[in-house]
Design an enzyme around this catalytic site. Structure first.
Site, PDB file in Angstrom:
ATOM      1  N   SER A 124       0.842  -1.198   0.000  1.00  8.15           N
ATOM      2  CA  SER A 124       0.000   0.000   0.000  1.00  8.15           C
ATOM      3  C   SER A 124       0.877   1.247   0.000  1.00  8.15           C
ATOM      4  O   SER A 124       1.988   1.234   0.546  1.00  8.15           O
ATOM      5  CB  SER A 124      -0.854  -0.027   1.275  1.00  8.15           C
ATOM      6  OG  SER A 124      -1.417   1.229   1.515  1.00  8.15           O
ATOM      7  N   TYR A 148      -1.515  -0.983  10.881  1.00  9.04           N
ATOM      8  CA  TYR A 148      -1.761  -1.617   9.575  1.00  9.04           C
ATOM      9  C   TYR A 148      -0.560  -1.360   8.653  1.00  9.04           C
ATOM     10  O   TYR A 148      -0.005  -2.287   8.048  1.00  9.04           O
ATOM     11  CB  TYR A 148      -3.048  -1.065   8.955  1.00  9.04           C
ATOM     12  CG  TYR A 148      -3.192  -1.356   7.484  1.00  9.04           C
ATOM     13  CD1 TYR A 148      -3.433  -2.644   7.030  1.00  9.04           C
ATOM     14  CD2 TYR A 148      -3.065  -0.333   6.530  1.00  9.04           C
ATOM     15  CE1 TYR A 148      -3.554  -2.924   5.675  1.00  9.04           C
ATOM     16  CE2 TYR A 148      -3.194  -0.595   5.180  1.00  9.04           C
ATOM     17  CZ  TYR A 148      -3.431  -1.889   4.752  1.00  9.04           C
ATOM     18  OH  TYR A 148      -3.540  -2.150   3.401  1.00  9.04           O
ATOM     19  N   LYS A 152       2.372  -3.934   6.810  1.00  8.84           N
ATOM     20  CA  LYS A 152       2.695  -3.975   5.370  1.00  8.84           C
ATOM     21  C   LYS A 152       4.203  -3.799   5.164  1.00  8.84           C
ATOM     22  O   LYS A 152       4.818  -4.467   4.330  1.00  8.84           O
ATOM     23  CB  LYS A 152       1.932  -2.877   4.616  1.00  8.84           C
ATOM     24  CG  LYS A 152       0.458  -3.158   4.456  1.00  8.84           C
ATOM     25  CD  LYS A 152       0.211  -4.287   3.468  1.00  8.84           C
ATOM     26  CE  LYS A 152      -1.214  -4.772   3.488  1.00  8.84           C
ATOM     27  NZ  LYS A 152      -1.439  -6.026   2.767  1.00  8.84           N
TER      28      LYS A 152
HETATM   29  P1  NAD Z   1     -10.601  -7.386   1.351  1.00 11.45           P
HETATM   30  O1  NAD Z   1     -10.758  -7.432   2.836  1.00 11.45           O
HETATM   31  O2  NAD Z   1     -11.802  -7.191   0.524  1.00 11.45           O
HETATM   32  O3  NAD Z   1      -9.901  -8.745   0.863  1.00 11.45           O
HETATM   33  C1  NAD Z   1      -9.025  -9.489   1.668  1.00 11.45           C
HETATM   34  C2  NAD Z   1      -9.472 -10.939   1.610  1.00 11.45           C
HETATM   35  O4  NAD Z   1      -8.600 -11.733   2.403  1.00 11.45           O
HETATM   36  C3  NAD Z   1     -10.884 -11.145   2.171  1.00 11.45           C
HETATM   37  O5  NAD Z   1     -11.615 -11.901   1.236  1.00 11.45           O
HETATM   38  C4  NAD Z   1     -10.661 -11.921   3.460  1.00 11.45           C
HETATM   39  O6  NAD Z   1     -11.727 -12.796   3.742  1.00 11.45           O
HETATM   40  C5  NAD Z   1      -9.369 -12.641   3.173  1.00 11.45           C
HETATM   41  N1  NAD Z   1      -8.549 -12.936   4.355  1.00 11.45           N
HETATM   42  C6  NAD Z   1      -8.206 -12.102   5.366  1.00 11.45           C
HETATM   43  N2  NAD Z   1      -7.423 -12.733   6.248  1.00 11.45           N
HETATM   44  C7  NAD Z   1      -7.234 -13.990   5.770  1.00 11.45           C
HETATM   45  C8  NAD Z   1      -6.511 -15.125   6.235  1.00 11.45           C
HETATM   46  N3  NAD Z   1      -5.823 -15.082   7.377  1.00 11.45           N
HETATM   47  N4  NAD Z   1      -6.533 -16.253   5.498  1.00 11.45           N
HETATM   48  C9  NAD Z   1      -7.252 -16.310   4.349  1.00 11.45           C
HETATM   49  N5  NAD Z   1      -7.954 -15.277   3.863  1.00 11.45           N
HETATM   50  C10 NAD Z   1      -7.944 -14.135   4.566  1.00 11.45           C
HETATM   51  O7  NAD Z   1      -9.497  -6.314   1.032  1.00 11.45           O
HETATM   52  P2  NAD Z   1      -9.047  -5.703  -0.365  1.00 11.45           P
HETATM   53  O8  NAD Z   1      -9.461  -4.294  -0.391  1.00 11.45           O
HETATM   54  O9  NAD Z   1      -9.430  -6.601  -1.476  1.00 11.45           O
HETATM   55  O10 NAD Z   1      -7.480  -5.715  -0.162  1.00 11.45           O
HETATM   56  C11 NAD Z   1      -6.661  -6.785  -0.599  1.00 11.45           C
HETATM   57  C12 NAD Z   1      -5.232  -6.538  -0.151  1.00 11.45           C
HETATM   58  O11 NAD Z   1      -4.798  -5.287  -0.660  1.00 11.45           O
HETATM   59  C13 NAD Z   1      -5.061  -6.458   1.368  1.00 11.45           C
HETATM   60  O12 NAD Z   1      -3.832  -7.078   1.697  1.00 11.45           O
HETATM   61  C14 NAD Z   1      -4.992  -4.973   1.631  1.00 11.45           C
HETATM   62  O13 NAD Z   1      -4.250  -4.682   2.784  1.00 11.45           O
HETATM   63  C15 NAD Z   1      -4.297  -4.474   0.384  1.00 11.45           C
HETATM   64  N6  NAD Z   1      -4.601  -3.060   0.086  1.00 11.45           N
HETATM   65  C16 NAD Z   1      -5.910  -2.672  -0.051  1.00 11.45           C
HETATM   66  C17 NAD Z   1      -6.200  -1.325  -0.297  1.00 11.45           C
HETATM   67  C18 NAD Z   1      -7.622  -0.852  -0.436  1.00 11.45           C
HETATM   68  O14 NAD Z   1      -7.841   0.353  -0.410  1.00 11.45           O
HETATM   69  N7  NAD Z   1      -8.613  -1.712  -0.613  1.00 11.45           N
HETATM   70  C19 NAD Z   1      -5.157  -0.403  -0.435  1.00 11.45           C
HETATM   71  C20 NAD Z   1      -3.840  -0.844  -0.311  1.00 11.45           C
HETATM   72  C21 NAD Z   1      -3.581  -2.183  -0.052  1.00 11.45           C
HETATM   73  C1  UD1 Z   2      -6.955   4.912   3.993  1.00 10.84           C
HETATM   74  C2  UD1 Z   2      -5.947   4.577   5.052  1.00 10.84           C
HETATM   75  C3  UD1 Z   2      -4.717   3.990   4.362  1.00 10.84           C
HETATM   76  C4  UD1 Z   2      -5.126   2.753   3.584  1.00 10.84           C
HETATM   77  C5  UD1 Z   2      -6.236   3.096   2.608  1.00 10.84           C
HETATM   78  C6  UD1 Z   2      -6.781   1.856   2.013  1.00 10.84           C
HETATM   79  C7  UD1 Z   2      -6.331   6.095   6.918  1.00 10.84           C
HETATM   80  C8  UD1 Z   2      -5.806   7.253   7.692  1.00 10.84           C
HETATM   81  N1  UD1 Z   2      -5.615   5.757   5.812  1.00 10.84           N
HETATM   82  O1  UD1 Z   2      -6.364   5.813   3.061  1.00 10.84           O
HETATM   83  O2  UD1 Z   2      -3.732   3.642   5.319  1.00 10.84           O
HETATM   84  O3  UD1 Z   2      -4.029   2.212   2.867  1.00 10.84           O
HETATM   85  O4  UD1 Z   2      -7.317   3.745   3.291  1.00 10.84           O
HETATM   86  O5  UD1 Z   2      -7.675   2.187   1.026  1.00 10.84           O
HETATM   87  O6  UD1 Z   2      -7.314   5.486   7.276  1.00 10.84           O
HETATM   88  N2  UD1 Z   2     -12.740  10.955   3.639  1.00 10.84           N
HETATM   89  C9  UD1 Z   2     -13.780  11.779   4.028  1.00 10.84           C
HETATM   90  N3  UD1 Z   2     -14.884  11.206   4.584  1.00 10.84           N
HETATM   91  C10 UD1 Z   2     -15.005   9.859   4.776  1.00 10.84           C
HETATM   92  C11 UD1 Z   2     -13.931   9.024   4.371  1.00 10.84           C
HETATM   93  C12 UD1 Z   2     -12.809   9.611   3.813  1.00 10.84           C
HETATM   94  O7  UD1 Z   2     -13.707  12.988   3.874  1.00 10.84           O
HETATM   95  O8  UD1 Z   2     -16.025   9.406   5.309  1.00 10.84           O
HETATM   96  C13 UD1 Z   2     -11.555  11.578   3.004  1.00 10.84           C
HETATM   97  C14 UD1 Z   2     -10.261  11.354   3.759  1.00 10.84           C
HETATM   98  O9  UD1 Z   2     -10.052  12.347   4.707  1.00 10.84           O
HETATM   99  C15 UD1 Z   2      -9.248  11.369   2.610  1.00 10.84           C
HETATM  100  C16 UD1 Z   2     -10.031  10.804   1.420  1.00 10.84           C
HETATM  101  O10 UD1 Z   2     -11.396  10.965   1.739  1.00 10.84           O
HETATM  102  O11 UD1 Z   2      -8.887  12.697   2.304  1.00 10.84           O
HETATM  103  C17 UD1 Z   2      -9.752   9.343   1.162  1.00 10.84           C
HETATM  104  O12 UD1 Z   2      -9.954   8.604   2.364  1.00 10.84           O
HETATM  105  P1  UD1 Z   2      -9.922   7.010   2.391  1.00 10.84           P
HETATM  106  O13 UD1 Z   2     -10.776   6.470   1.323  1.00 10.84           O
HETATM  107  O14 UD1 Z   2     -10.206   6.569   3.800  1.00 10.84           O
HETATM  108  O15 UD1 Z   2      -8.425   6.648   1.988  1.00 10.84           O
HETATM  109  P2  UD1 Z   2      -7.036   7.130   2.632  1.00 10.84           P
HETATM  110  O16 UD1 Z   2      -7.227   7.960   3.836  1.00 10.84           O
HETATM  111  O17 UD1 Z   2      -6.215   7.694   1.549  1.00 10.84           O
END
Ligand code: NAD
Ligand code: UD1
Length: 338
Positions: A124, A148, A152
């Site tokens: 991330s 978190y 990572k």
């Molecule tokens: P998500 O929660 O939708 O998907 C994660 C999946 O992993 C889920 O289906 C959950 O059931 C499964 N899981 C969790 N723990 C597990 C375990 N111990 N064993 C087996 N399965 C398990 O999340 P996502 O948004 O699809 O994110 C996927 C990956 O990307 C994560 O590692 C997350 O940290 C990373 N990531 C997500 C975002 C975001 O904004 N969505 C941003 C940066 C990084």
């Molecule tokens: C957040 C996490 C980041 C993580 C990412 C995953 C925090 C501080 N950061 O990022 O570590 O990797 O999610 O997707 O939680 N916002 C509002 N109202 C809301 C929600 C969000 O104004 O109800 C604003 C936030 O202040 C920010 C933007 O929208 O400016 C995006 O927020 P969000 O979607 O939560 O993502 P990040 O904060 O970038």
């Protein structure tokens, strides 16, 4: 290739399943459904008119991993499984160390034993901590501002050490910016449990009437309109980035790569665009800044272009339209009885 997707039933994993299938890869999903609905498997099966190969298991369960590797013999693993809520990581840190750190370690041990040394890891942009300069390049110093993010960073370090010790490993560390939107079919999308933490699912749930009003966290940042700026990326583009990252498998390299668009949009940009393209209203009010938020971040997306030949194709209109198609067709997410 034959690819194992840990966490493949989740938001990004399910979209990556679609992209990989479209490119002819063979896929096995391994998920414990701790943050996913089993109905996603039915939706994926419908999209491809084909049963979804999957195993319900936890990545911390070594003996099941050994069995899965023996039975399926994947060429590579795309490792999505983990817990991802920043707030929860402060109140339940051991859940994050267990799932994200111990889970990844167990997975890597099992892969090594099975001689599968190709991994794409979901990292991330949070590993950049507070941006010192924008756009964020992969060489920006790494740090964490929450548990978190710390987990990572530890897994990234584990992967770098592993590759340093044994260059037979091929590792692609993908640093996602802000994935949003949904598959254009409207059949799969983001389905967070409880009140969403992130902006886009909050917007879609306000628009569909599940939540009354969005709180905009701060309008006094040093940005164009005072609200936070982020690099939102369509989840289908992100999924394509994983297909492209498979190019780095069997190369004996370990490379961090940003997956972003290279452009930042403010919270108000997102709300206004969502309202305009979908002709719906998103009531909001301005609230205090959210602790831990940075004013702005966006990616330098050059490396992905150079190394993977990948760049994002879809803009914020498509992100908003596709996110809304998913939410409006599935107001309560996968399980309409919720
Ligand atoms: P998500 O929660 O939708 O998907 C994660 C999946 O992993 C889920 O289906 C959950 O059931 C499964 N899981 C969790 N723990 C597990 C375990 N111990 N064993 C087996 N399965 C398990 O999340 P996502 O948004 O699809 O994110 C996927 C990956 O990307 C994560 O590692 C997350 O940290 C990373 N990531 C997500 C975002 C975001 O904004 N969505 C941003 C940066 C990084
Ligand atoms: C957040 C996490 C980041 C993580 C990412 C995953 C925090 C501080 N950061 O990022 O570590 O990797 O999610 O997707 O939680 N916002 C509002 N109202 C809301 C929600 C969000 O104004 O109800 C604003 C936030 O202040 C920010 C933007 O929208 O400016 C995006 O927020 P969000 O979607 O939560 O993502 P990040 O904060 O970038």
């Amino acid at each position: 290739m034959k690819v194992l997707l840990t966490g493949g039933a989740g938001y990004i994993g399910s979209h990556t399943y679609v992209a990989l299938k479209e490119h002819g890869h063979e896929i096995v999903i391994l998920d414990n459904f701790s943050n996913a609905n089993r109905l996603v498997l039915d939706r994926l099966a419908q999209l491809f008119q084909e049963k979804v190969e999957h195993v319900e298991a936890d990545i911390r369960d070594r003996s099941t991993l050994d069995d899965v590797f023996e039975a399926h013999k994947p060429d590579a693993v795309i490792h999505f499984a983990g817990a991802k809520a920043v707030g929860e990581s402060a109140t339940d840190p051991l859940k994050y160390y267990s799932n994200n750190v111990s889970g990844s370690q167990t997975l890597l041990e099992a892969m090594d034993a099975a001689e599968i040394r190709n991994i794409v890891f979901s990292s991330s942009a949070t590993v950049y901590g507070v941006p010192q300069a924008l756009p964020l390049t992969e060489d920006h110093p790494l740090s964490s501002t929450n548990t978190y993010g710390a987990t990572k960073l530890i897994v990234e370090d584990m992967l770098r050490a592993l590759h340093g010790a044994d260059p037979r490993w091929s590792v692609a560390i993908l640093r996602y910016f802000n994935p949003v939107g949904a598959h254009p079919s409207g059949e799969i999308g983001e389905d967070p449990g409880g009140i969403p933490n992130n902006l886009m699912p909050y917007i879609t749930q306000v628009a569909v009437g599940r939540l009354a009003q969005l709180k905009v966290y701060g309008d006094d940042y040093d940005t164009s309109d005072g609200t936070g700026v982020r690099d939102y990326i369509h989840v289908s583009d992100l999924a394509q980035g994983h297909v492209a990252a498979l190019k780095l498998m069997n190369t004996g390299t370990c490379t961090p790569i940003n997956l972003g668009t290279g452009t930042g949009y403010s919270v108000l940009d997102m709300i206004k665009t969502f309202e305009r393209v979908n002709e719906v209203s998103v009531p909001y009010s301005i609230a205090e800044r959210r602790p831990g938020d940075v004013a702005a971040n966006w990616a330098d997306a050059q490396r992905a272009k150079e190394l993977l030949g990948w760049q994002a194709q879809l803009g914020i209109e498509a992100m908003c339209a596709d996110g809304w198609r998913w939410q409006s067709r599935n107001p309560k997410g996968y399980d309409q009885t919720n």
